[in-house]
Design a protein around this motif. Sequence first.
Motif, short mmCIF file in Angstrom:
data_model
loop_
_atom_site.label_atom_id
_atom_site.label_comp_id
_atom_site.label_asym_id
_atom_site.label_seq_id
_atom_site.Cartn_x
_atom_site.Cartn_y
_atom_site.Cartn_z
N SER A 107 0.71 8.36 0.79
CA SER A 107 -0.30 7.84 0.36
C SER A 107 -1.02 8.82 -0.72
N ALA A 108 -1.22 10.01 -1.08
CA ALA A 108 -2.08 10.43 -1.88
C ALA A 108 -0.85 10.77 -2.93
N MET A 109 0.44 10.46 -3.51
CA MET A 109 1.07 9.71 -4.48
C MET A 109 0.54 9.03 -5.49
N SER A 110 0.36 7.75 -4.09
CA SER A 110 0.39 6.29 -4.65
C SER A 110 -1.30 6.12 -4.78
N ASN A 111 -2.01 6.73 -4.51
CA ASN A 111 -3.06 7.28 -4.35
C ASN A 111 -3.32 7.61 -6.52
N THR A 112 -3.10 8.52 -7.23
CA THR A 112 -3.08 8.85 -8.32
C THR A 112 -1.67 7.98 -9.14
N ILE A 113 -1.33 7.64 -8.82
CA ILE A 113 -1.16 6.49 -9.94
C ILE A 113 -1.42 5.01 -10.33
N LEU A 114 -2.37 4.57 -8.95
CA LEU A 114 -3.20 3.75 -8.99
C LEU A 114 -4.61 4.12 -9.98
N LEU A 126 11.98 -1.43 -4.21
CA LEU A 126 10.59 -2.59 -5.08
C LEU A 126 9.49 -1.44 -4.37
N LEU A 127 8.28 -1.34 -5.06
CA LEU A 127 7.11 -0.52 -4.09
C LEU A 127 6.44 -1.33 -5.24
N ILE A 128 5.12 -2.10 -3.81
CA ILE A 128 4.33 -2.73 -5.00
C ILE A 128 3.10 -2.14 -4.48
N GLY A 129 2.07 -2.30 -4.93
CA GLY A 129 0.70 -1.32 -4.47
C GLY A 129 0.15 -2.63 -4.74
N SER A 130 -1.25 -2.56 -3.77
CA SER A 130 -2.65 -3.52 -3.89
C SER A 130 -3.79 -3.38 -3.61
N THR A 131 -4.39 -3.95 -4.29
CA THR A 131 -5.68 -3.26 -3.79
C THR A 131 -6.23 -4.36 -2.66
N ILE A 132 -6.22 -4.27 -1.41
CA ILE A 132 -7.02 -5.23 -0.74
C ILE A 132 -8.18 -5.61 -0.03
N ASN A 133 -9.36 -4.28 -0.49
CA ASN A 133 -10.54 -4.43 -0.27
C ASN A 133 -10.93 -3.76 -1.76
N LYS A 134 -12.14 -3.39 -1.26
CA LYS A 134 -12.78 -2.07 -2.02
C LYS A 134 -12.26 -1.19 -2.05
N ASN A 135 -12.32 -0.90 -0.90
CA ASN A 135 -11.92 1.23 0.00
C ASN A 135 -10.44 0.93 0.25
N PHE A 193 -3.97 3.12 2.54
CA PHE A 193 -4.80 4.47 2.51
C PHE A 193 -6.21 4.11 1.83
N ASP A 194 -7.42 5.23 1.64
CA ASP A 194 -8.35 4.55 1.31
C ASP A 194 -8.09 5.29 -0.06
N LYS A 195 -9.45 4.98 -0.51
CA LYS A 195 -9.91 5.31 -1.97
C LYS A 195 -9.87 7.01 -2.39
N ASN A 196 -9.46 7.16 -1.19
CA ASN A 196 -9.45 9.01 -1.83
C ASN A 196 -8.06 8.87 -1.42
N GLY A 197 -7.25 8.89 -1.27
CA GLY A 197 -5.57 8.88 -0.86
C GLY A 197 -5.52 9.18 0.53
N LYS A 198 -6.07 9.12 1.83
CA LYS A 198 -6.32 9.21 2.66
C LYS A 198 -5.78 8.32 3.71
N LEU A 199 -5.29 8.87 4.31
CA LEU A 199 -3.96 7.60 4.68
C LEU A 199 -4.66 6.96 6.11
N ILE A 200 -4.07 5.46 5.57
CA ILE A 200 -4.92 5.16 7.05
C ILE A 200 -4.31 4.61 8.01
N ASP A 201 -3.11 3.85 7.82
CA ASP A 201 -1.94 3.42 8.79
C ASP A 201 -0.66 3.00 8.14
N SER A 202 0.51 3.59 8.90
CA SER A 202 1.60 3.87 8.24
C SER A 202 2.70 3.03 8.67
#
Length: 103
Positions: free
Chosen positions: A36-43, A69-78, A17-26
């Motif tokens: 994706s929205a909930m994960s964005n809030t957590i991050l 096990l859930l891993i949230g990772s930054t993969i690039n700036k956005n 997902f992007d920095k606004n919580g918008k889903l890109i792919d799943s």
Amino acid sequence: MLQKLIEETAIESALIFDKNGKLIDSCNIEKPQTISAMSNTILEMCQGLVEELNEKKINQIIIKGNSLLLIGSTINKNQYLISICNDISKLGLLLKVIENLEK
């Protein structure tokens, strides 16, 4: 990319997902927009926490439940990656593969 990640690590599901919580792919996730929205809030909350502790940026968070096990990772700036698996023994391989994605 997600299908390759799942094949290489044998995890159950993933999303980007992007920095606004918008889903890109799943892949293999029910209600991916909600996740994706909930994960964005957590991050965002975790980023605020590490900034309070004088760290500039969060790279990864790990959430462990009894059978998840859930891993949230930054993969690039956005963009951010959420990886989900049910087997903690996959953690080392998963972290190594994710580390290579970030480069």
